[in-house]
Design a protein around this motif. Structure first.
Motif, PDB file in Angstrom:
ATOM      1  N   ALA A   1     -41.951 -19.885  43.811  1.00 12.08           N
ATOM      2  CA  ALA A   1     -41.809 -19.953  45.274  1.00 12.08           C
ATOM      3  C   ALA A   1     -41.118 -21.250  45.692  1.00 12.08           C
ATOM      4  O   ALA A   1     -40.253 -21.246  46.575  1.00 12.08           O
ATOM      5  CB  ALA A   1     -43.181 -19.847  45.934  1.00 12.08           C
ATOM      6  N   ILE A   2     -41.460 -22.357  45.052  1.00 15.30           N
ATOM      7  CA  ILE A   2     -40.830 -23.633  45.396  1.00 15.30           C
ATOM      8  C   ILE A   2     -39.374 -23.638  44.952  1.00 15.30           C
ATOM      9  O   ILE A   2     -38.498 -24.127  45.667  1.00 15.30           O
ATOM     10  CB  ILE A   2     -41.631 -24.805  44.794  1.00 15.30           C
ATOM     11  N   VAL A   3     -39.092 -23.066  43.789  1.00 15.34           N
ATOM     12  CA  VAL A   3     -37.703 -22.974  43.322  1.00 15.34           C
ATOM     13  C   VAL A   3     -36.883 -22.134  44.291  1.00 15.34           C
ATOM     14  O   VAL A   3     -35.769 -22.507  44.666  1.00 15.34           O
ATOM     15  CB  VAL A   3     -37.643 -22.404  41.885  1.00 15.34           C
ATOM     16  N   GLU A   4     -37.428 -21.018  44.723  1.00 13.18           N
ATOM     17  CA  GLU A   4     -36.708 -20.153  45.666  1.00 13.18           C
ATOM     18  C   GLU A   4     -36.434 -20.888  46.969  1.00 13.18           C
ATOM     19  O   GLU A   4     -35.341 -20.820  47.518  1.00 13.18           O
ATOM     20  CB  GLU A   4     -37.509 -18.877  45.914  1.00 13.18           C
ATOM     21  N   ASP A   5     -37.429 -21.611  47.477  1.00 15.98           N
ATOM     22  CA  ASP A   5     -37.255 -22.384  48.700  1.00 15.98           C
ATOM     23  C   ASP A   5     -36.197 -23.474  48.513  1.00 15.98           C
ATOM     24  O   ASP A   5     -35.401 -23.742  49.404  1.00 15.98           O
ATOM     25  CB  ASP A   5     -38.585 -23.012  49.111  1.00 15.98           C
ATOM     26  N   GLY A   6     -36.151 -24.099  47.349  1.00 16.53           N
ATOM     27  CA  GLY A   6     -35.200 -25.169  47.073  1.00 16.53           C
ATOM     28  C   GLY A   6     -33.751 -24.725  47.064  1.00 16.53           C
ATOM     29  O   GLY A   6     -32.844 -25.527  47.309  1.00 16.53           O
ATOM     30  N   LYS A   7     -33.522 -23.458  46.801  1.00 17.00           N
ATOM     31  CA  LYS A   7     -32.142 -22.952  46.723  1.00 17.00           C
ATOM     32  C   LYS A   7     -31.379 -23.129  48.033  1.00 17.00           C
ATOM     33  O   LYS A   7     -30.163 -23.301  48.023  1.00 17.00           O
ATOM     34  CB  LYS A   7     -32.137 -21.479  46.316  1.00 17.00           C
ATOM     35  N   LYS A   8     -32.066 -23.136  49.163  1.00 20.42           N
ATOM     36  CA  LYS A   8     -31.363 -23.255  50.443  1.00 20.42           C
ATOM     37  C   LYS A   8     -30.833 -24.665  50.705  1.00 20.42           C
ATOM     38  O   LYS A   8     -30.061 -24.874  51.611  1.00 20.42           O
ATOM     39  CB  LYS A   8     -32.244 -22.779  51.591  1.00 20.42           C
ATOM     40  N   TYR A   9     -31.231 -25.640  49.864  1.00 23.44           N
ATOM     41  CA  TYR A   9     -30.787 -27.016  50.049  1.00 23.44           C
ATOM     42  C   TYR A   9     -29.689 -27.434  49.075  1.00 23.44           C
ATOM     43  O   TYR A   9     -29.269 -28.578  49.081  1.00 23.44           O
ATOM     44  CB  TYR A   9     -31.975 -27.976  49.895  1.00 23.44           C
ATOM     45  N   LEU A  10     -29.230 -26.527  48.242  1.00 23.87           N
ATOM     46  CA  LEU A  10     -28.286 -26.885  47.187  1.00 23.87           C
ATOM     47  C   LEU A  10     -26.848 -26.934  47.676  1.00 23.87           C
ATOM     48  O   LEU A  10     -26.451 -26.194  48.572  1.00 23.87           O
ATOM     49  CB  LEU A  10     -28.375 -25.858  46.048  1.00 23.87           C
ATOM     50  N   ARG A  11     -26.082 -27.809  47.023  1.00 22.55           N
ATOM     51  CA  ARG A  11     -24.638 -27.833  47.221  1.00 22.55           C
ATOM     52  C   ARG A  11     -24.017 -26.907  46.184  1.00 22.55           C
ATOM     53  O   ARG A  11     -24.665 -26.508  45.222  1.00 22.55           O
ATOM     54  CB  ARG A  11     -24.075 -29.241  46.979  1.00 22.55           C
ATOM     55  N   THR A  12     -22.753 -26.602  46.343  1.00 26.09           N
ATOM     56  CA  THR A  12     -22.036 -25.815  45.354  1.00 26.09           C
ATOM     57  C   THR A  12     -22.083 -26.551  44.018  1.00 26.09           C
ATOM     58  O   THR A  12     -21.844 -27.748  43.947  1.00 26.09           O
ATOM     59  CB  THR A  12     -20.567 -25.608  45.787  1.00 26.09           C
ATOM     60  N   GLY A  13     -22.425 -25.840  42.966  1.00 26.48           N
ATOM     61  CA  GLY A  13     -22.510 -26.437  41.633  1.00 26.48           C
ATOM     62  C   GLY A  13     -23.899 -26.930  41.262  1.00 26.48           C
ATOM     63  O   GLY A  13     -24.161 -27.233  40.109  1.00 26.48           O
ATOM     64  N   ASP A  14     -24.802 -27.021  42.237  1.00 28.91           N
ATOM     65  CA  ASP A  14     -26.170 -27.449  41.956  1.00 28.91           C
ATOM     66  C   ASP A  14     -27.022 -26.226  41.629  1.00 28.91           C
ATOM     67  O   ASP A  14     -26.648 -25.096  41.935  1.00 28.91           O
ATOM     68  CB  ASP A  14     -26.768 -28.172  43.160  1.00 28.91           C
TER      69      ASP A  14
ATOM     70  N   SER B   1     -56.536 -24.153  41.984  1.00 28.51           N
ATOM     71  CA  SER B   1     -55.365 -24.526  42.773  1.00 28.51           C
ATOM     72  C   SER B   1     -55.675 -24.429  44.254  1.00 28.51           C
ATOM     73  O   SER B   1     -56.601 -23.755  44.679  1.00 28.51           O
ATOM     74  CB  SER B   1     -54.170 -23.663  42.415  1.00 28.51           C
ATOM     75  N   GLN B   2     -54.861 -25.103  45.023  1.00 26.21           N
ATOM     76  CA  GLN B   2     -55.075 -25.169  46.455  1.00 26.21           C
ATOM     77  C   GLN B   2     -53.780 -24.830  47.171  1.00 26.21           C
ATOM     78  O   GLN B   2     -52.729 -24.708  46.560  1.00 26.21           O
ATOM     79  CB  GLN B   2     -55.546 -26.566  46.835  1.00 26.21           C
ATOM     80  N   VAL B   3     -53.878 -24.678  48.465  1.00 23.96           N
ATOM     81  CA  VAL B   3     -52.692 -24.430  49.270  1.00 23.96           C
ATOM     82  C   VAL B   3     -51.971 -25.765  49.438  1.00 23.96           C
ATOM     83  O   VAL B   3     -52.566 -26.758  49.856  1.00 23.96           O
ATOM     84  CB  VAL B   3     -53.058 -23.824  50.633  1.00 23.96           C
ATOM     85  N   MET B   4     -50.695 -25.786  49.047  1.00 20.94           N
ATOM     86  CA  MET B   4     -49.894 -27.006  49.172  1.00 20.94           C
ATOM     87  C   MET B   4     -48.662 -26.679  49.997  1.00 20.94           C
ATOM     88  O   MET B   4     -47.930 -25.753  49.668  1.00 20.94           O
ATOM     89  CB  MET B   4     -49.498 -27.507  47.791  1.00 20.94           C
ATOM     90  N   ASN B   5     -48.448 -27.410  51.066  1.00 20.75           N
ATOM     91  CA  ASN B   5     -47.299 -27.194  51.941  1.00 20.75           C
ATOM     92  C   ASN B   5     -47.223 -25.741  52.405  1.00 20.75           C
ATOM     93  O   ASN B   5     -46.157 -25.152  52.429  1.00 20.75           O
ATOM     94  CB  ASN B   5     -46.005 -27.597  51.241  1.00 20.75           C
ATOM     95  N   GLY B   6     -48.376 -25.164  52.706  1.00 19.19           N
ATOM     96  CA  GLY B   6     -48.398 -23.801  53.217  1.00 19.19           C
ATOM     97  C   GLY B   6     -48.254 -22.733  52.155  1.00 19.19           C
ATOM     98  O   GLY B   6     -48.181 -21.551  52.454  1.00 19.19           O
ATOM     99  N   ARG B   7     -48.212 -23.122  50.875  1.00 23.98           N
ATOM    100  CA  ARG B   7     -48.053 -22.152  49.779  1.00 23.98           C
ATOM    101  C   ARG B   7     -49.226 -22.281  48.823  1.00 23.98           C
ATOM    102  O   ARG B   7     -49.673 -23.376  48.520  1.00 23.98           O
ATOM    103  CB  ARG B   7     -46.769 -22.429  49.015  1.00 23.98           C
ATOM    104  N   CYS B   8     -49.663 -21.160  48.310  1.00 21.89           N
ATOM    105  CA  CYS B   8     -50.705 -21.180  47.299  1.00 21.89           C
ATOM    106  C   CYS B   8     -50.039 -21.296  45.936  1.00 21.89           C
ATOM    107  O   CYS B   8     -49.144 -20.523  45.600  1.00 21.89           O
ATOM    108  CB  CYS B   8     -51.547 -19.911  47.363  1.00 21.89           C
TER     109      CYS B   8
END
Length: 183
Positions: free
Chosen positions: A13-26, A98-105
């Motif tokens: 889930a965190i990896v998927e969320d991170g994709k929206k912040y990438l530049r081309t080639g990242d 585990s706990q809810v972190m940043n709104g995600r379990c």
């Protein structure tokens, strides 16, 4: 600067969320740093690796540090930030569901470990040479920042001297004003 970025996290889930912040080639990828290095990363070598507040959440630090050493280029730098990690007494290993972190379990367990400082530094220096160690506080929480490179036995260092000082100056400019230099 001309560089490409690869981020990793154990949570899809965190990896998927991170994709929206990438530049081309990242890129971002799912990988738990305690697991074996995936085939697609094994052939890669990195000039700079940053690992922020991860090791204290690992079952133990040996595998992650060995993986960092394997992935770091012969002349690269690794910057590690550890929060409340190193203690004078015995290792204090703890886990809870585990706990809810940043709104995600986050599935699994949440680890919050403290490691014996002497044992940790002995293991770290088997893989790396410590270029810089800084202890600073954020609020009332001490944080340890290590800038390391491969030990001379594992790498040749001809171009390090050219890049080391400017990189450390840039890093030092970003350190909070309540800096405690503990070299």
């Amino acid at each position: 600067l001309d560089f490409s970025f690869l981020g990793v996290d154990r949570s899809p889930a965190i990896v998927e969320d991170g994709k929206k912040y990438l530049r081309t080639g990242d890129a971002v990828a799912v990988w738990n740093i305690e697991d074996p290095i995936p085939a697609h990363l094994r052939a890669s070598r990195f000039d700079l690796i940053t690992i922020r507040h991860v090791l204290q959440h690992c079952r133990y630090y040996e595998r992650p540090i060995a993986h960092l050493s394997e992935l770091l280029d012969e002349q690269g730098l690794c910057v590690m930030t550890l929060g409340l990690l190193l203690v004078d007494g015995e290792d204090q290993l703890s886990s809870q569901p585990s706990q809810v972190m940043n709104g995600r379990c986050v599935n699994g367990e949440y680890l919050e470990n403290h490691y014996n400082k002497q044992k940790f530094l002995q293991y770290l220096t088997r893989h790396f040479q410590i270029e810089r160690f800084i202890r600073f506080e954020i609020g009332h929480n001490p944080n340890d920042l290590f800038v390391v490179r491969k030990t001379p036995q594992r790498a040749s260092m001809p171009r390090m001297e050219r890049i080391q000082t400017p990189l450390l100056r840039r890093l030092a400019r970003r350190v909070p004003p309540r800096l405690k230099d503990a070299i």
